[in-house]
Design a protein around this motif. Structure first.
Motif, PDB file in Angstrom:
ATOM      1  N   UNK A   1      -9.524  14.382  26.903  1.00 37.93           N
ATOM      2  CA  UNK A   1     -10.499  13.423  27.390  1.00 37.93           C
ATOM      3  C   UNK A   1      -9.956  12.459  28.425  1.00 37.93           C
ATOM      4  N   UNK A   2      -8.727  12.685  28.888  1.00 46.11           N
ATOM      5  CA  UNK A   2      -8.153  11.813  29.907  1.00 46.11           C
ATOM      6  C   UNK A   2      -7.887  12.609  31.181  1.00 46.11           C
TER       7      UNK A   2
ATOM      8  N   UNK B   1      -6.389  19.390  30.544  1.00 45.44           N
ATOM      9  CA  UNK B   1      -6.047  19.773  29.174  1.00 45.44           C
ATOM     10  C   UNK B   1      -4.605  20.239  29.062  1.00 45.44           C
ATOM     11  N   UNK B   2      -3.965  20.541  30.193  1.00 45.11           N
ATOM     12  CA  UNK B   2      -2.562  20.966  30.194  1.00 45.11           C
ATOM     13  C   UNK B   2      -1.714  19.770  30.585  1.00 45.11           C
ATOM     14  N   UNK B   3      -0.916  19.282  29.644  1.00 46.04           N
ATOM     15  CA  UNK B   3      -0.022  18.159  29.880  1.00 46.04           C
ATOM     16  C   UNK B   3       1.421  18.615  29.696  1.00 46.04           C
ATOM     17  N   UNK B   4       2.329  17.841  30.303  1.00 53.37           N
ATOM     18  CA  UNK B   4       3.743  18.183  30.225  1.00 53.37           C
ATOM     19  C   UNK B   4       4.556  16.962  29.793  1.00 53.37           C
TER      20      UNK B   4
ATOM     21  N   UNK C   1       0.548  16.291  34.315  1.00 47.70           N
ATOM     22  CA  UNK C   1      -0.561  17.163  33.942  1.00 47.70           C
ATOM     23  C   UNK C   1      -1.062  17.913  35.162  1.00 47.70           C
ATOM     24  N   UNK C   2      -1.908  18.904  34.905  1.00 39.70           N
ATOM     25  CA  UNK C   2      -2.586  19.626  35.979  1.00 39.70           C
ATOM     26  C   UNK C   2      -4.086  19.427  35.830  1.00 39.70           C
ATOM     27  N   UNK C   3      -4.791  19.489  36.964  1.00 41.73           N
ATOM     28  CA  UNK C   3      -6.243  19.322  36.958  1.00 41.73           C
ATOM     29  C   UNK C   3      -6.925  20.678  36.840  1.00 41.73           C
ATOM     30  N   UNK C   4      -8.071  20.718  36.178  1.00 44.49           N
ATOM     31  CA  UNK C   4      -8.801  21.979  36.081  1.00 44.49           C
ATOM     32  C   UNK C   4      -9.464  22.327  37.411  1.00 44.49           C
ATOM     33  N   UNK C   5      -9.849  23.578  37.568  1.00 43.93           N
ATOM     34  CA  UNK C   5     -10.541  24.001  38.785  1.00 43.93           C
ATOM     35  C   UNK C   5      -9.584  24.558  39.824  1.00 43.93           C
TER      36      UNK C   5
ATOM     37  N   UNK D   1      -9.514  23.776  43.280  1.00 43.78           N
ATOM     38  CA  UNK D   1      -9.110  22.958  44.429  1.00 43.78           C
ATOM     39  C   UNK D   1      -7.700  22.413  44.289  1.00 43.78           C
ATOM     40  N   UNK D   2      -7.346  21.985  43.089  1.00 38.60           N
ATOM     41  CA  UNK D   2      -6.026  21.401  42.866  1.00 38.60           C
ATOM     42  C   UNK D   2      -5.131  22.314  42.032  1.00 38.60           C
ATOM     43  N   UNK D   3      -5.473  23.569  41.977  1.00 37.98           N
ATOM     44  CA  UNK D   3      -4.616  24.525  41.272  1.00 37.98           C
ATOM     45  C   UNK D   3      -3.255  24.563  41.957  1.00 37.98           C
ATOM     46  N   UNK D   4      -2.211  24.549  41.177  1.00 42.16           N
ATOM     47  CA  UNK D   4      -0.869  24.577  41.736  1.00 42.16           C
ATOM     48  C   UNK D   4      -0.296  23.203  42.015  1.00 42.16           C
ATOM     49  N   UNK D   5      -1.039  22.129  41.659  1.00 40.64           N
ATOM     50  CA  UNK D   5      -0.552  20.764  41.839  1.00 40.64           C
ATOM     51  C   UNK D   5      -0.284  20.116  40.474  1.00 40.64           C
ATOM     52  N   UNK D   6       0.714  19.246  40.446  1.00 41.61           N
ATOM     53  CA  UNK D   6       1.072  18.514  39.231  1.00 41.61           C
ATOM     54  C   UNK D   6       1.021  17.022  39.532  1.00 41.61           C
ATOM     55  N   UNK D   7       0.325  16.269  38.678  1.00 43.86           N
ATOM     56  CA  UNK D   7       0.235  14.817  38.818  1.00 43.86           C
ATOM     57  C   UNK D   7       1.118  14.145  37.781  1.00 43.86           C
ATOM     58  N   UNK D   8       1.572  12.930  38.108  1.00 44.88           N
ATOM     59  CA  UNK D   8       2.418  12.153  37.198  1.00 44.88           C
ATOM     60  C   UNK D   8       1.757  10.828  36.859  1.00 44.88           C
ATOM     61  N   UNK D   9       2.021  10.356  35.638  1.00 40.88           N
ATOM     62  CA  UNK D   9       1.475   9.079  35.189  1.00 40.88           C
ATOM     63  C   UNK D   9       2.180   7.928  35.894  1.00 40.88           C
ATOM     64  N   UNK D  10       1.412   6.896  36.245  1.00 41.86           N
ATOM     65  CA  UNK D  10       1.936   5.664  36.833  1.00 41.86           C
ATOM     66  C   UNK D  10       1.516   4.451  36.028  1.00 41.86           C
ATOM     67  N   UNK D  11       0.243   4.385  35.651  1.00 41.33           N
ATOM     68  CA  UNK D  11      -0.351   3.147  35.154  1.00 41.33           C
ATOM     69  C   UNK D  11       0.189   2.762  33.779  1.00 41.33           C
ATOM     70  N   UNK D  12       0.829   1.599  33.718  1.00 43.16           N
ATOM     71  CA  UNK D  12       1.241   1.049  32.436  1.00 43.16           C
ATOM     72  C   UNK D  12       2.342   1.810  31.730  1.00 43.16           C
ATOM     73  N   UNK D  13       2.925   2.798  32.400  1.00 40.43           N
ATOM     74  CA  UNK D  13       3.985   3.578  31.768  1.00 40.43           C
ATOM     75  C   UNK D  13       5.120   3.767  32.760  1.00 40.43           C
ATOM     76  N   UNK D  14       6.334   3.551  32.299  1.00 41.59           N
ATOM     77  CA  UNK D  14       7.500   3.773  33.145  1.00 41.59           C
ATOM     78  C   UNK D  14       7.957   5.216  32.975  1.00 41.59           C
ATOM     79  N   UNK D  15       7.198   6.142  33.536  1.00 43.99           N
ATOM     80  CA  UNK D  15       7.547   7.553  33.420  1.00 43.99           C
ATOM     81  C   UNK D  15       8.754   7.858  34.294  1.00 43.99           C
ATOM     82  N   UNK D  16       8.659   7.550  35.579  1.00 42.22           N
ATOM     83  CA  UNK D  16       9.796   7.653  36.480  1.00 42.22           C
ATOM     84  C   UNK D  16      10.270   6.243  36.824  1.00 42.22           C
ATOM     85  N   UNK D  17      11.539   6.113  37.133  1.00 42.42           N
ATOM     86  CA  UNK D  17      12.110   4.789  37.367  1.00 42.42           C
ATOM     87  C   UNK D  17      11.750   4.231  38.733  1.00 42.42           C
TER      88      UNK D  17
END
Length: 273
Positions: free
Chosen positions: A80-81, A86-89, A103-107, A109-125
């Motif tokens: 739901x986010x 639905x595929x998260x890493x 995560x990856x987006x469904x559909x 258009x963005x197949x083959x792309x990976x997004x990273x979290x930014x908001x409120x989380x220190x995922x990358x330094x």
């Protein structure tokens, strides 16, 4: 017959983005993301992605520009986010694991792309665009932050006391936000305030490492004033100046008392009658 006067063209406002689908566009910025001394993302062809309900964008990157060897598919991701993803890493780097970091987006258009979290989380330094570090979220190419020196007469009042009075402000015009008035320190009564340890970061301005709270009592929120000692070059004119939340002070500009704006930063308090 006399000819009719030409009518002025209507003022057209950019319509809001659809609230029910992902919007994306390519970017030519060189974007890198690191975890410690490990470069996790290094891309010269990212895309900016606006998810439904989010006012600021994220970056997504071609899979080949990501260290996918550091990613493991999340076993039980929260659904739901991120616009139906639905595929998260999980990210495994520096001897630790960050869950649902990407995560990856469904559909298609963005197949083959990976997004990273930014908001409120220190995922990358650290994230950078070209050789300039960016904070909080990617910069939106459809928004601006312009710092303009001015000769306007600006006065700031708190609880009936004039705490600042200047004729040499720098006005910061930032898309979608109230105009902020950055004032020379020598024109601000900082003796009426107490320094705090509060710090914030902004993708357009840099790091605000100096905040002050009002010492005079009353219903005044903390950290009412701030400064960017070393702002990003694009808004360098605000450097080491002091700004106040318009939402909680009485601003008078060229003799006209301004209404307190409503924003998500601070809840405005009605002026006493």
């Amino acid at each position: 017959m006399p000819s009719e006067e030409p009518r002025p063209a209507p003022v057209l406002r950019r319509p809001p983005d659809p609230a029910d689908r992902v919007i994306w566009e390519p970017s030519e910025r060189w974007v890198r993301g690191t975890k410690g001394d490990v470069t996790v993302v290094d891309s010269r062809r990212p895309v900016l992605v606006w998810e439904p309900g989010r006012p600021v964008p994220l970056y997504a990157f071609p899979r080949e520009d990501v260290r996918t060897d550091l990613l493991r598919e999340t076993v039980r991701p929260a659904t739901g986010r991120h616009a139906g993803a639905t595929v998260f890493y999980d990210l495994e780097a520096r001897g630790g694991t960050v869950t649902e970091a990407a995560w990856t987006y469904p559909g298609e258009e963005l197949a083959g792309y990976i997004a990273f979290a930014w908001f409120g989380r220190e995922v990358l330094d650290h994230w950078s665009e070209e050789d300039e570090e960016i904070f909080v979220h990617p910069r939106d190419p459809h928004k601006r932050a312009d710092a303009l020196p001015s000769a306007r007469h600006v006065q700031v009042g708190i609880e009936g006391t004039i705490v600042a009075d200047t004729r040499s402000p720098v006005l910061l015009f930032e898309t979608g936000l109230p105009v902020r008035y950055y004032l020379p320190r020598e024109d601000v009564r900082l003796d009426l305030f107490t320094p705090s340890g509060h710090r914030t970061r902004c993708p357009y301005k840099g790091e605000a490492t100096a905040y002050w709270s009002w010492s005079g009592g009353g219903d005044v929120p903390p950290d009412i004033a701030w400064s960017y000692p070393d702002p990003l070059p694009a808004v360098g004119a605000i450097g080491d100046r002091v700004a106040f939340y318009n939402e909680a002070v009485d601003l008078t500009v060229d003799g006209e008392r301004l209404e307190r704006p409503a924003s998500g930063f601070i809840r405005p308090r009605p002026r006493p009658r």
